[in-house]
Design an enzyme around this catalytic site. Structure first.
Site, PDB file in Angstrom:
ATOM      1  N   GLY A  88      15.041 -38.493 -21.779  1.00 52.16           N
ATOM      2  CA  GLY A  88      16.176 -38.201 -22.639  1.00 52.16           C
ATOM      3  C   GLY A  88      16.798 -39.453 -23.229  1.00 52.16           C
ATOM      4  N   GLY A 124      23.170 -47.959 -20.756  1.00 51.43           N
ATOM      5  CA  GLY A 124      23.286 -47.305 -22.052  1.00 51.43           C
ATOM      6  C   GLY A 124      23.502 -48.251 -23.213  1.00 51.43           C
ATOM      7  N   ARG A 181      10.286 -35.571 -30.355  1.00 52.91           N
ATOM      8  CA  ARG A 181       9.123 -36.279 -29.859  1.00 52.91           C
ATOM      9  C   ARG A 181       8.150 -35.314 -29.187  1.00 52.91           C
ATOM     10  NH1 ARG A 181      11.742 -41.463 -28.661  1.00 52.91           N
ATOM     11  NH2 ARG A 181      13.902 -41.314 -29.373  1.00 52.91           N
ATOM     12  N   ASP A 250       6.902 -39.974 -25.155  1.00 53.13           N
ATOM     13  CA  ASP A 250       8.301 -39.898 -25.582  1.00 53.13           C
ATOM     14  C   ASP A 250       8.600 -40.843 -26.736  1.00 53.13           C
ATOM     15  OD1 ASP A 250       7.891 -41.623 -23.120  1.00 53.13           O
ATOM     16  OD2 ASP A 250       9.790 -42.424 -23.826  1.00 53.13           O
ATOM     17  N   ASP A 260      10.899 -46.221 -32.167  1.00 54.14           N
ATOM     18  CA  ASP A 260      11.103 -46.973 -30.928  1.00 54.14           C
ATOM     19  C   ASP A 260      10.397 -48.318 -30.963  1.00 54.14           C
ATOM     20  OD1 ASP A 260      12.853 -45.157 -29.780  1.00 54.14           O
ATOM     21  OD2 ASP A 260      11.239 -43.954 -28.955  1.00 54.14           O
TER      22      ASP A 260
END
Length: 492
Positions: A88, A124, A181, A250, A260
């Site tokens: 996630g 994060g 994804r 992912d 990414d």
């Protein structure tokens, strides 16, 4: 905060188990590093407002704009072949979606915006170096004509992040056709949640493949469509020497965009075995492995859709296999056709694939630079007087000489004027790529001296990758030693 973003958030309307709703975590001292005003205009956003204190507050996660419905998406994934059932958005937040001036739906996401329920003990946040790398490389890929997520803004947070050491923090605002994804499908499939898999597939079809809506075989056709997009994307990566570095499921977008940018890098000296990522110890995601891994990932995607295919298991598997079979021909057409164009061949004929393959072989044997070799061939295609530039890049120049005899014989069969041919070659063989050593120089200047001039210069050069730009010739130069030993890190 005035309503300056025309959000229309389709992903937020999916069931609650698809995401976690929460606001970004505010930062102490946000400062705008870069705003992509051209992209803002394409998205029908007010760049003046985005550059204002109110816009900066949104880009830093310190305020939520009207119409935004911030959420962290759920997904799973195979990481280096090992399945993780829950990953996630651990440091990203989807602010919402807009319809751009071309009528395309685009996600706007903050990356580095604070912890979420998917952070798995992480902070994060993102460090400045990886944010600058993602901004620059994604925009360079767009200029090269390769499907990619885009960078709308980079913001310094005024807060440190702790990795191996203390680093300045930053947030990148990422724009994508979607952030769905292969791993998003895996998240629900591994839970046996066929209803969610169907809802997600229908959402993807409506968003990316509307021509499939209503078809009885739409889920099989979706596998084929996603496979075709990935085949062409990976072929384009290879043609410019791009190594993604971490092709986990992912990190594979069903929209067919490069997504990414973690430990990514570009080839200097050509070698199909090249791996840059510090964590890819066995070469799973090496340059030459990328087509094979893409198909492996797509097979995992097809597996998630098996419950939506014919109830008879054997029939469903055959349909999935038939859909996946589109990958090979799509990849071969895109890659071989692309190589032919890089060599100045107007059409692909028998023997051309071998000609191109033999060039790559002698390049690898002679430590020839991937980008410089093909760019210098543009001049050599116009006049043999330029052969010296090409052969100088080979440890054994006679290896090029032997190959070039066959190449010139093949060019003689092409009816185009040499100048026309050379021009066409320059349109597909970039003079400039994001050279790894230049990226490191840029990051060091920003991190150590708070100097963003190298970032701005490099960004400007890479916005015109197919132009010669003699005033910026040093950015086209290969590093000493051909870049051997260069390593990248994911930055999480």
């Amino acid at each position: 905060m005035p309503a300056s973003i025309p959000f229309d958030n389709s992903y937020a309307r999916l069931p609650a188990r698809f995401h976690a709703r929460l606001a970004p975590t505010p930062v102490a001292g946000p400062r705008l590093i870069k705003l992509n005003r051209a992209l803002a205009e394409e998205l029908r956003l007010d760049s003046a407002w985005l550059g204002s204190p109110d816009g900066l507050a949104m880009l830093a996660g310190n305020a939520v704009a009207e119409g935004s419905e911030p959420l962290a998406a759920a997904y799973a994934g195979h990481q280096f072949g090992n399945f993780v059932p829950q990953l996630g958005d651990g440091r990203a937040m989807l602010l919402g979606e807009v319809i751009d001036k071309h009528g395309r739906r685009r996600d706007i996401q903050l990356k580095g915006s604070g912890p979420t329920p998917f952070s798995r003990m992480g902070d994060g946040r993102a460090a400045l170096g990886p944010v600058l790398r993602e901004y620059l490389v994604s925009e360079a890929m767009a200029a090269l004509g390769i499907p990619t997520t885009r960078a709308l803004a980079a913001v310094a947070t005024g807060e440190p992040v702790i990795r191996e050491t203390v680093l300045p923090g930053a947030i990148v605002t990422r724009v994508a056709a979607s952030h769905i994804r292969v791993g998003t499908f895996q998240y629900f499939a591994t839970r046996g949640d066929t209803e969610a898999v169907r809802a997600l597939a229908d959402h993807v079809i409506a968003r990316h493949d509307p021509e499939l809506e209503g078809r009885e075989d739409r889920y099989r056709a979706l596998i084929a469509a996603v496979s075709a997009r990935q085949a062409e994307l990976v072929a384009r990566w290879l043609l410019v020497g791009f190594v993604h570095g971490v092709m986990n499921t992912d990190n594979m977008s069903v929209a067919g965009e490069t997504i990414d940018y973690g430990p990514c890098a570009f080839l200097d000296a050509y070698d199909a075995r090249t791996t840059f990522s510090s964590i890819d110890r066995h070469g799973r995601y090496a340059y030459g492995q990328q087509p094979r891994i893409a198909l492996w990932n797509l097979t995992r995607f097809a597996e998630t859709l098996l419950p939506l295919l014919p109830e008879d298991e054997d029939a469903g598997v055959k349909e999935a296999e038939a859909a996946l079979a589109t990958f090979g021909p799509c990849f071969d057409a895109a890659y071989r056709g692309g190589l032919a164009r890089k060599l100045g061949l107007a059409e692909l004929r028998e023997g051309d694939a071998e000609l191109a393959g033999d060039l790559l072989r002698v390049m690898a044997e002679n430590q020839a630079d991937h980008t410089l070799t093909f760019r210098r061939l543009c001049a050599a295609a116009e006049t043999s007087d330029a052969d010296g530039l090409v052969r100088d890049g080979f440890v054994d120049p006679t290896a090029y000489d032997a190959w070039s005899v066959r190449w010139r014989s093949r060019l003689a069969e092409d009816p185009r004027d040499p100048a026309e041919r050379a021009s066409a070659m320059r349109a597909v063989n970039p003079a400039f790529i994001p050279r790894n050593h230049r990226i490191e120089e840029m990051i060091e200047a920003a991190m150590e001296r708070d100097d963003f001039a190298p970032f701005e210069t490099l960004l400007a050069v890479l916005s015109r990758p197919y132009d010669d730009q003699p005033e910026h010739a040093r950015y086209a130069e290969a590093p000493e030693g051909g870049g051997v030993g260069y390593r990248t890190f994911c930055g999480t």
